[in-house]
Write a protein that holds these residues in place. Structure first.
Motif, PDB file in Angstrom:
ATOM      1  N   VAL A 197       7.047   7.988 -13.144  1.00  0.00           N
ATOM      2  CA  VAL A 197       8.157   7.200 -13.677  1.00  0.00           C
ATOM      3  C   VAL A 197       8.279   5.891 -12.919  1.00  0.00           C
ATOM      4  CG1 VAL A 197      10.646   7.108 -14.060  1.00  0.00           C
ATOM      5  CG2 VAL A 197       9.418   9.258 -14.404  1.00  0.00           C
ATOM      6  N   LEU A 198       8.329   4.800 -13.664  1.00  0.00           N
ATOM      7  CA  LEU A 198       8.613   3.481 -13.101  1.00  0.00           C
ATOM      8  C   LEU A 198      10.056   3.152 -13.470  1.00  0.00           C
ATOM      9  CD1 LEU A 198       5.378   1.568 -14.242  1.00  0.00           C
ATOM     10  CD2 LEU A 198       5.725   2.927 -12.163  1.00  0.00           C
ATOM     11  N   SER A 199      10.956   3.207 -12.505  1.00  0.00           N
ATOM     12  CA  SER A 199      12.369   3.006 -12.771  1.00  0.00           C
ATOM     13  C   SER A 199      12.792   1.590 -12.379  1.00  0.00           C
ATOM     14  CB  SER A 199      13.209   4.038 -11.999  1.00  0.00           C
ATOM     15  OG  SER A 199      14.574   3.905 -12.313  1.00  0.00           O
ATOM     16  N   GLU A 200      13.017   0.764 -13.399  1.00  0.00           N
ATOM     17  CA  GLU A 200      13.434  -0.629 -13.231  1.00  0.00           C
ATOM     18  C   GLU A 200      12.517  -1.384 -12.261  1.00  0.00           C
ATOM     19  OE1 GLU A 200      17.657  -0.954 -12.564  1.00  0.00           O
ATOM     20  OE2 GLU A 200      18.128   0.500 -14.130  1.00  0.00           O
ATOM     21  N   PRO A 201      11.215  -1.430 -12.563  1.00  0.00           N
ATOM     22  CA  PRO A 201      10.267  -2.107 -11.670  1.00  0.00           C
ATOM     23  C   PRO A 201      10.455  -3.621 -11.653  1.00  0.00           C
ATOM     24  CG  PRO A 201       9.170  -1.400 -13.684  1.00  0.00           C
ATOM     25  CD  PRO A 201      10.552  -0.842 -13.748  1.00  0.00           C
ATOM     26  N   HIS A 235       0.822  -1.205   0.000  1.00  0.00           N
ATOM     27  CA  HIS A 235       0.000   0.000   0.000  1.00  0.00           C
ATOM     28  C   HIS A 235       0.855   1.254   0.000  1.00  0.00           C
ATOM     29  CE1 HIS A 235      -2.787   3.156   1.444  1.00  0.00           C
ATOM     30  NE2 HIS A 235      -3.668   2.444   0.748  1.00  0.00           N
ATOM     31  N   SER A 236       0.413   2.252  -0.752  1.00  0.00           N
ATOM     32  CA  SER A 236       1.102   3.545  -0.782  1.00  0.00           C
ATOM     33  C   SER A 236       0.093   4.661  -1.003  1.00  0.00           C
ATOM     34  CB  SER A 236       2.152   3.579  -1.895  1.00  0.00           C
ATOM     35  OG  SER A 236       2.712   4.872  -2.009  1.00  0.00           O
ATOM     36  N   ASP A 237       0.248   5.737  -0.212  1.00  0.00           N
ATOM     37  CA  ASP A 237      -0.584   6.919  -0.425  1.00  0.00           C
ATOM     38  C   ASP A 237       0.236   8.061  -1.019  1.00  0.00           C
ATOM     39  OD1 ASP A 237       1.022   7.526   1.705  1.00  0.00           O
ATOM     40  OD2 ASP A 237      -0.603   7.951   3.123  1.00  0.00           O
ATOM     41  N   GLU A 238       1.466   7.757  -1.472  1.00  0.00           N
ATOM     42  CA  GLU A 238       2.319   8.787  -2.051  1.00  0.00           C
ATOM     43  C   GLU A 238       1.883   9.097  -3.480  1.00  0.00           C
ATOM     44  OE1 GLU A 238       6.358   7.506  -1.700  1.00  0.00           O
ATOM     45  OE2 GLU A 238       6.308   7.461   0.501  1.00  0.00           O
ATOM     46  N   THR A 239       2.158  10.325  -3.915  1.00  0.00           N
ATOM     47  CA  THR A 239       1.698  10.764  -5.235  1.00  0.00           C
ATOM     48  C   THR A 239       2.641  10.372  -6.366  1.00  0.00           C
ATOM     49  OG1 THR A 239       2.769  12.914  -4.916  1.00  0.00           O
ATOM     50  CG2 THR A 239       0.452  12.723  -4.242  1.00  0.00           C
ATOM     51  N   GLY A 240       3.791   9.817  -6.029  1.00  0.00           N
ATOM     52  CA  GLY A 240       4.748   9.406  -7.058  1.00  0.00           C
ATOM     53  C   GLY A 240       5.773   8.459  -6.479  1.00  0.00           C
ATOM     54  N   PHE A 241       6.831   8.258  -7.251  1.00  0.00           N
ATOM     55  CA  PHE A 241       7.908   7.362  -6.839  1.00  0.00           C
ATOM     56  C   PHE A 241       9.211   8.160  -6.839  1.00  0.00           C
ATOM     57  CE2 PHE A 241       4.867   4.618  -9.317  1.00  0.00           C
ATOM     58  CZ  PHE A 241       4.259   4.061  -8.204  1.00  0.00           C
ATOM     59  N   PRO A 242       9.548   8.779  -5.723  1.00  0.00           N
ATOM     60  CA  PRO A 242      10.663   9.730  -5.701  1.00  0.00           C
ATOM     61  C   PRO A 242      12.049   9.097  -5.673  1.00  0.00           C
ATOM     62  CG  PRO A 242       9.720   9.524  -3.511  1.00  0.00           C
ATOM     63  CD  PRO A 242       8.850   8.695  -4.425  1.00  0.00           C
ATOM     64  N   ASP A 243      12.144   7.814  -5.356  1.00  0.00           N
ATOM     65  CA  ASP A 243      13.454   7.186  -5.244  1.00  0.00           C
ATOM     66  C   ASP A 243      14.043   6.912  -6.626  1.00  0.00           C
ATOM     67  OD1 ASP A 243      13.447   6.656  -2.213  1.00  0.00           O
ATOM     68  OD2 ASP A 243      11.561   5.741  -2.872  1.00  0.00           O
ATOM     69  N   ALA A 244      15.363   6.729  -6.661  1.00  0.00           N
ATOM     70  CA  ALA A 244      16.038   6.506  -7.943  1.00  0.00           C
ATOM     71  C   ALA A 244      15.549   5.236  -8.630  1.00  0.00           C
ATOM     72  CB  ALA A 244      17.551   6.456  -7.738  1.00  0.00           C
ATOM     73  N   PHE A 245      15.157   4.225  -7.833  1.00  0.00           N
ATOM     74  CA  PHE A 245      14.664   2.958  -8.381  1.00  0.00           C
ATOM     75  C   PHE A 245      13.370   2.582  -7.670  1.00  0.00           C
ATOM     76  CE2 PHE A 245      19.292   2.991  -8.744  1.00  0.00           C
ATOM     77  CZ  PHE A 245      19.445   2.802 -10.108  1.00  0.00           C
ATOM     78  N   LEU A 246      12.443   1.991  -8.413  1.00  0.00           N
ATOM     79  CA  LEU A 246      11.147   1.660  -7.839  1.00  0.00           C
ATOM     80  C   LEU A 246      11.277   0.639  -6.714  1.00  0.00           C
ATOM     81  CD1 LEU A 246       8.125   2.193  -7.937  1.00  0.00           C
ATOM     82  CD2 LEU A 246       7.926   0.374  -9.630  1.00  0.00           C
ATOM     83  N   ASP A 247      12.212  -0.297  -6.842  1.00  0.00           N
ATOM     84  CA  ASP A 247      12.387  -1.288  -5.776  1.00  0.00           C
ATOM     85  C   ASP A 247      12.847  -0.637  -4.479  1.00  0.00           C
ATOM     86  OD1 ASP A 247      11.512  -3.246  -7.455  1.00  0.00           O
ATOM     87  OD2 ASP A 247      13.464  -4.191  -7.777  1.00  0.00           O
ATOM     88  N   ASP A 248      13.550   0.507  -4.564  1.00  0.00           N
ATOM     89  CA  ASP A 248      13.904   1.251  -3.355  1.00  0.00           C
ATOM     90  C   ASP A 248      12.644   1.810  -2.693  1.00  0.00           C
ATOM     91  OD1 ASP A 248      16.567   0.748  -3.816  1.00  0.00           O
ATOM     92  OD2 ASP A 248      16.952   2.678  -4.784  1.00  0.00           O
ATOM     93  N   THR A 249      11.711   2.258  -3.517  1.00  0.00           N
ATOM     94  CA  THR A 249      10.430   2.737  -2.988  1.00  0.00           C
ATOM     95  C   THR A 249       9.692   1.591  -2.297  1.00  0.00           C
ATOM     96  OG1 THR A 249      10.234   4.423  -4.704  1.00  0.00           O
ATOM     97  CG2 THR A 249       8.202   3.773  -3.588  1.00  0.00           C
ATOM     98  N   PHE A 250       9.656   0.422  -2.948  1.00  0.00           N
ATOM     99  CA  PHE A 250       9.000  -0.729  -2.336  1.00  0.00           C
ATOM    100  C   PHE A 250       9.632  -1.069  -0.989  1.00  0.00           C
ATOM    101  CE2 PHE A 250       7.751  -2.599  -6.740  1.00  0.00           C
ATOM    102  CZ  PHE A 250       6.669  -1.744  -6.792  1.00  0.00           C
ATOM    103  N   ALA A 251      10.966  -1.083  -0.937  1.00  0.00           N
ATOM    104  CA  ALA A 251      11.654  -1.430   0.307  1.00  0.00           C
ATOM    105  C   ALA A 251      11.312  -0.430   1.415  1.00  0.00           C
ATOM    106  CB  ALA A 251      13.167  -1.465   0.079  1.00  0.00           C
TER     107      ALA A 251
END
Length: 321
Positions: free
Chosen positions: A106-110, A31-47
């Motif tokens: 942006v989806l970076s290396e999902p 779950h995420s309520d953020e408006t985007g994916f600010p990290d350099a890589f999407l997996d960093d956002t997931f972590a």
């Protein structure tokens, strides 16, 4: 349909494959309520998201069929552009700049996208394409008002499956970003990624049966990816982009190729952002091309010339043509 509707705000974070019964495979959602994916890589956002207390306590799991049903019920943003690359060539900077555009996601290396791209042994081609579209749809849900642009930076080795990806998204423009072979190889050997560390990805993915030398492995993998970019460009319209043309090419060649007309404010915003390094906490960006070439031992230069230079030169010829 009520169960599907409750996937609003959830992201498919990982696919657990069941090789005995592929339809029993599990998609785990975050779950995420953020408006985007600010990290350099999407997996960093997931972590980062998985460390939130709510995500520690509550997870959603669905089948592959439910993932498909969700995409039909709630289609995501139609992909605006795809970024293929050889790695260590400015692709993270390009994705970072595109993310500064109005209405961009942006989806970076999902990871889930890569998982499906490499699932050809488990799935028939048609099913694989439907699921690939479904996972992009689920990740590409608009997360803020006005989000209408979706950019996907794929993993470097996904370039070798360019035909599959083109079949899944036939109308989406694509770029292939590459860089001088010695510069790429020096960077890859300093900090090995999944693809340049022997044993983490299957050699058959790159046409390698056996390679005991880890440095030669990296050079051969990178050479295969460069060749994949060449094949992609020869098979379908693809913007070939050399690292040397960044960052300016982001708001000139790439924007135009992706069908974007940028405002003066967007160009100014990208120009300002191009001076920061997204991999280093937005510290000032400094080109290290000359330093990498100067630091390359003769053995590394020889590997780059043998395994990477021919495809690089072919790409340059295509680009200039």
């Amino acid at each position: 349909m009520d169960a599907i509707a409750r996937l609003d705000g959830w992201l498919p974070g990982r696919i657990f494959w069941n090789d005995d019964d592929v339809e029993a495979s599990i998609v785990e959602w975050i779950h995420s309520d953020e408006t985007g994916f600010p990290d350099a890589f999407l997996d960093d956002t997931f972590a980062r998201l998985t460390r939130r207390p709510a995500n520690v306590l509550f997870r959603r799991r669905t089948t592959l069929a439910q993932l498909e049903a969700w995409a039909q019920h709630s289609p995501g943003i139609r992909p605006t552009g795809l970024i293929f690359h050889v790695s260590r060539c400015g692709s993270t900077l390009l994705a970072h700049l595109l993310g500064r555009l109005d209405g961009a996601l942006v989806l970076s290396e999902p990871g889930p996208v890569d998982s499906l791209i490499r699932a050809g042994d488990r799935l028939g081609r048609d099913r694989q394409i439907r699921l690939l579209r479904a996972v992009v749809s689920a990740l590409g849900q608009a997360r803020a008002p006005g989000q209408t642009r979706l950019f996907i930076k794929l993993d470097a080795w996904n370039t070798l499956q360019h035909a599959l990806i083109r079949e899944a998204f036939p109308e989406t423009p694509r770029v292939f970003l590459y860089r001088d072979p010695v510069e790429v190889l020096v960077s890859a050997l300093r900090q090995r990624g999944v693809h340049t560390a022997p044993g983490l990805l299957p050699g058959r993915l790159f046409g390698i049966d056996d390679e005991p030398d880890p440095d030669a492995w990296a050079a051969r993998v990178l050479g295969a990816i460069l060749s994949g970019g060449q094949e992609a460009a020869e098979a379908a319209p693809t913007l070939l982009l050399n690292y040397a043309d960044l960052p300016g090419a982001a708001w000139t060649g790439v924007a135009g190729h992706f069908g974007l007309t940028l405002t003066k404010d967007e160009v100014a915003r990208l120009t300002l952002a191009s001076g920061r390094n997204p991999k280093r906490g937005d510290q000032p960006f400094e080109s290290d091309a000359a330093a990498k070439r100067d630091a390359a031992p003769e053995a590394v230069r020889a590997l780059a010339e043998r395994w990477m230079r021919p495809a690089y030169d072919a790409l340059e010829a295509l680009r200039r043509a």
